[in-house]
Design a protein around this motif. Structure first.
Motif, mmCIF file in Angstrom:
data_model
loop_
_atom_site.group_PDB
_atom_site.id
_atom_site.type_symbol
_atom_site.label_atom_id
_atom_site.label_comp_id
_atom_site.label_asym_id
_atom_site.label_seq_id
_atom_site.Cartn_x
_atom_site.Cartn_y
_atom_site.Cartn_z
ATOM 1 N N TYR A 134 0.867 -1.178 0.000
ATOM 2 C CA TYR A 134 0.000 0.000 0.000
ATOM 3 C C TYR A 134 0.906 1.232 0.000
ATOM 4 C CZ TYR A 134 -3.144 3.604 1.755
ATOM 5 O OH TYR A 134 -3.835 4.767 1.905
ATOM 6 N N VAL A 135 0.865 1.984 -1.093
ATOM 7 C CA VAL A 135 1.761 3.140 -1.223
ATOM 8 C C VAL A 135 0.949 4.426 -1.135
ATOM 9 C CG1 VAL A 135 3.505 4.249 -2.651
ATOM 10 C CG2 VAL A 135 3.292 1.786 -2.679
ATOM 11 N N THR A 136 1.448 5.351 -0.335
ATOM 12 C CA THR A 136 0.758 6.634 -0.145
ATOM 13 C C THR A 136 1.488 7.734 -0.918
ATOM 14 O OG1 THR A 136 2.040 6.837 1.867
ATOM 15 C CG2 THR A 136 -0.232 6.112 2.107
ATOM 16 N N PRO A 137 0.835 8.880 -1.132
ATOM 17 C CA PRO A 137 1.509 9.961 -1.856
ATOM 18 C C PRO A 137 2.718 10.489 -1.075
ATOM 19 C CG PRO A 137 -0.834 10.446 -1.579
ATOM 20 C CD PRO A 137 -0.535 9.264 -0.743
ATOM 21 N N GLU A 151 3.231 11.575 2.948
ATOM 22 C CA GLU A 151 2.194 10.971 3.786
ATOM 23 C C GLU A 151 2.619 9.593 4.271
ATOM 24 O OE1 GLU A 151 -0.535 12.567 4.691
ATOM 25 O OE2 GLU A 151 -0.047 14.282 3.424
ATOM 26 N N ARG A 159 -6.712 2.667 8.904
ATOM 27 C CA ARG A 159 -7.979 2.372 8.222
ATOM 28 C C ARG A 159 -7.762 2.101 6.728
ATOM 29 N NH1 ARG A 159 -12.931 6.525 6.903
ATOM 30 N NH2 ARG A 159 -13.339 5.474 4.944
ATOM 31 N N ASP A 160 -6.950 2.945 6.080
ATOM 32 C CA ASP A 160 -6.757 2.787 4.639
ATOM 33 C C ASP A 160 -5.862 1.603 4.309
ATOM 34 O OD1 ASP A 160 -8.124 5.255 3.308
ATOM 35 O OD2 ASP A 160 -7.169 5.969 5.132
ATOM 36 N N ASN A 202 -9.232 -5.540 0.357
ATOM 37 C CA ASN A 202 -9.634 -5.577 -1.047
ATOM 38 C C ASN A 202 -8.687 -6.391 -1.923
ATOM 39 O OD1 ASN A 202 -11.805 -4.070 -0.369
ATOM 40 N ND2 ASN A 202 -11.047 -2.137 -1.182
ATOM 41 N N TRP A 203 -7.474 -6.633 -1.449
ATOM 42 C CA TRP A 203 -6.527 -7.376 -2.275
ATOM 43 C C TRP A 203 -6.311 -8.819 -1.837
ATOM 44 C CZ3 TRP A 203 -5.100 -6.251 -6.997
ATOM 45 C CH2 TRP A 203 -5.135 -4.915 -7.427
ATOM 46 N N LEU A 239 -2.155 5.207 6.991
ATOM 47 C CA LEU A 239 -3.095 5.217 8.106
ATOM 48 C C LEU A 239 -3.695 3.824 8.282
ATOM 49 C CD1 LEU A 239 -4.935 8.500 7.109
ATOM 50 C CD2 LEU A 239 -3.314 8.226 8.970
ATOM 51 N N ARG A 291 -8.027 -1.387 4.527
ATOM 52 C CA ARG A 291 -8.881 -1.459 3.335
ATOM 53 C C ARG A 291 -8.101 -2.063 2.161
ATOM 54 N NH1 ARG A 291 -9.588 2.177 -1.069
ATOM 55 N NH2 ARG A 291 -11.555 1.761 -2.109
ATOM 56 N N HIS A 292 -6.841 -1.616 2.008
ATOM 57 C CA HIS A 292 -5.994 -2.177 0.943
ATOM 58 C C HIS A 292 -5.895 -3.696 1.100
ATOM 59 C CE1 HIS A 292 -1.997 -3.741 -0.206
ATOM 60 N NE2 HIS A 292 -2.223 -3.098 -1.322
#
Lengths: 386, 132
Positions: free
Chosen positions: A62-65, A68, A73-74, A81-82, A71, A77-78
């Motif tokens: 999971y890579v963020t911009p 950043e 929660r995100d 969903n994967w 987090l 979610r990654h």
């Protein structure tokens, strides 16, 4: 005497197959491994020599911009969903057509790590276990790293240096426990460099630490280091102050704060220091601290080798510095693995979990699969070693 | 195929049931309203590449497969549950804030009164006694 052959492989086979699921931080890893039931694992101390065959090792990060962090929660979610897609890919690559018949055990990370991502992957593991009627094993993430490092490098009589985004520990084995000799008192080394990468706003792909390493390599003034705090406290170390210090330097550099005499020339106001210099100095300073406590631990337990595990372990400069220290000690050697096994992956969870399973230690009740954010390395009873 | 449902109960709510309404579009998608990326990361410039996969369409019937149907129903149910729980959290938070405000005011008033009465010295004596 350790007998790793007590549990029969399923369906009269002469080998074990384990599926490993990892998701304690921003990497989702699924791996499939195979252990042939060898006569040499029936006795003696051979848990590092199971001749593991890696059938598949799939990872999705999971890579963020830039600027950043990830987090909970995100990240969860990654993983949610994967996870199904990645498990399917891993099974396909490993040529497992009928998981019920072919898989002996499903291993998942029980902790330590971020709660939400751990939880997502644990649910996937429980579902697969119920669906395919395959037993479960909850694995300590740190022990996963250690067991994978031991199996790949075949290192013996070593001190383990476990360095990653969430952990910094110097570990040595003694009487069925991986005992922590020294550790960070605040942030982990990988967290320190990741957070500095955020200040610099450099990309988080493939990983922020890797990008810092590349910047450090391009440093033009390697002979002169920028003075940073050096905070070794006995066997432990502290890195938050160093981070705050170098962060403020970087901010002054971006702002062009000419009053800062470390960064700008007193008379001409010319810039003396670059971002590359900061990255280089940060790495040298942090790694020197690690080398110091590792050497002290080696002296304590009379070890001659170091096994570096964890994501930061793939940093070649750290390997080089540790190698120098080991060379200076008699017959010393550094063992390290590449990014496939250093950085969080499913295979390492499968390796540690399969060893545990082969000792007859697996989940008897689903209530034992609850994940935990705090799970220290020395809490695990290492039954598979003498 | 029977539809999934969920039941919530707590000391103040005996039974709250969540059911699937087949005519509502939110039970026919795998992209939920509350299960997307957080606003914070979207504002930071995150491109969402981690969406759930779309429902699988059966080649012969041209309808979503049974498992995909279930996934879509659950996405809608999850949205309902999330909204309900968020609402409850907000209510609980407001209640807590209100009681905290009242308590804080009372504490400040007491402190002022004590100072006006010259009660400061008494406190110190009490502190020393406590330390012993």
């Amino acid at each position: 005497m350790v007998n790793l052959n007590t549990i029969e492989p399923r369906n009269g086979r002469n080998y074990y197959i384990a599926l490993g699921l990892e998701g304690s931080a921003n990497k989702l890893g699924v791996g499939v491994i195979k252990h042939t039931r060898l006569p040499n694992t029936a006795s003696g101390d051979n848990s590092h020599n199971c001749q593991v065959e890696i059938l598949s090792n799939i990872r999705d990060t999971y890579v963020t911009p830039p600027g950043e962090g990830f987090l909970p929660r995100d990240t969860a979610r990654h993983h949610r969903n994967w996870v199904v897609r990645i498990i399917k890919q891993a099974l396909e690559k490993a040529k497992i057509n009928d998981p019920t018949a072919d898989i002996d055990v499903i291993c998942f990370t029980r902790g330590p790590g971020m709660g939400a991502p751990l939880h997502s992957v644990a649910i996937a593991a429980r579902t697969c276990s119920l669906m395919w009627e395959v037993p479960l094993v909850g694995v300590n993430h740190c022990v996963g790293h250690i067991e994978m490092g031991r199996e790949i490098t075949k290192a013996e009589n070593h001190v383990v240096l476990y360095v990653s985004g969430g952990n910094t520990q110097v570990i040595a084995y003694s009487e069925n426990r991986y005992r922590i000799f020294g550790e960070t008192l605040d942030v982990a080394i990988g967290n320190c460099s990741d957070r500095f990468a955020r200040t610099l706003k450099i990309p988080n792909a493939p990983s922020p630490g890797y990008n810092i390493e590349q910047l450090a390599k391009n440093c033009q003034h390697k002979e002169s280091l920028i003075e940073l705090p050096y905070t070794v406290k006995g066997m432990d170390l502290s890195m938050s102050g160093i981070l705050a210090h170098i962060d403020s330097l970087a901010k002054d550099l971006f702002k062009g704060n000419k009053k800062n005499k470390i960064l700008f020339d007193k008379e001409t106001g010319e810039q003396k220091v670059t971002i590359e210099d900061l990255c280089h100095s940060l790495q040298e300073n942090l790694f020197a601290m690690l080398v110091e406590i590792t050497e002290r631990a080696m002296a304590h337990v009379n070890a001659s080798q170091v096994l570096i595990v964890g994501g930061v372990g793939s940093n070649t400069r750290l390997q080089e510095m540790m190698g120098q220290m080991c060379k200076d000690r008699a017959d010393g050697r550094v063992h390290a693995t590449d990014e496939r096994f250093c950085i969080d992956n499913g295979v390492m969870i499968a390796q540690a979990g399969l060893l545990q399973y082969r000792m007859g230690d697996y989940v008897k009740d689903l209530s034992d699969t609850v994940v935990t954010q705090k799970f220290r390395t020395d809490e695990v009873y290492v039954s598979w070693r003498e | 195929m029977p539809q999934p449902f969920a039941i919530y109960s707590s000391p103040d709510i005996t039974k709250k049931e969540f059911t699937v309404d087949v005519n509502n579009a939110k039970y026919h998608t795998t992209n939920g309203k509350t299960t997307g990326p957080s606003t914070y990361v979207l504002n930071a410039g995150q491109v969402d590449i981690d969406k759930p996969s779309d429902p699988k369409i059966d080649a012969t019937t041209q309808q979503p497969t049974q498992l995909s149907q279930l996934r879509m129903s659950l996405t809608g149910l999850q949205d309902d549950i999330n909204e309900f729980l968020t609402e409850r959290m907000e209510i609980a938070k407001n209640k807590k804030l209100k009681t905290q405000d009242v308590k804080e005011e009372k504490r400040l008033q007491e402190e002022i009164n004590e100072l006006l009465d010259g009660g400061d010295d008494d406190d110190e004596e009490e502190d020393i006694a406590a330390a012993k």
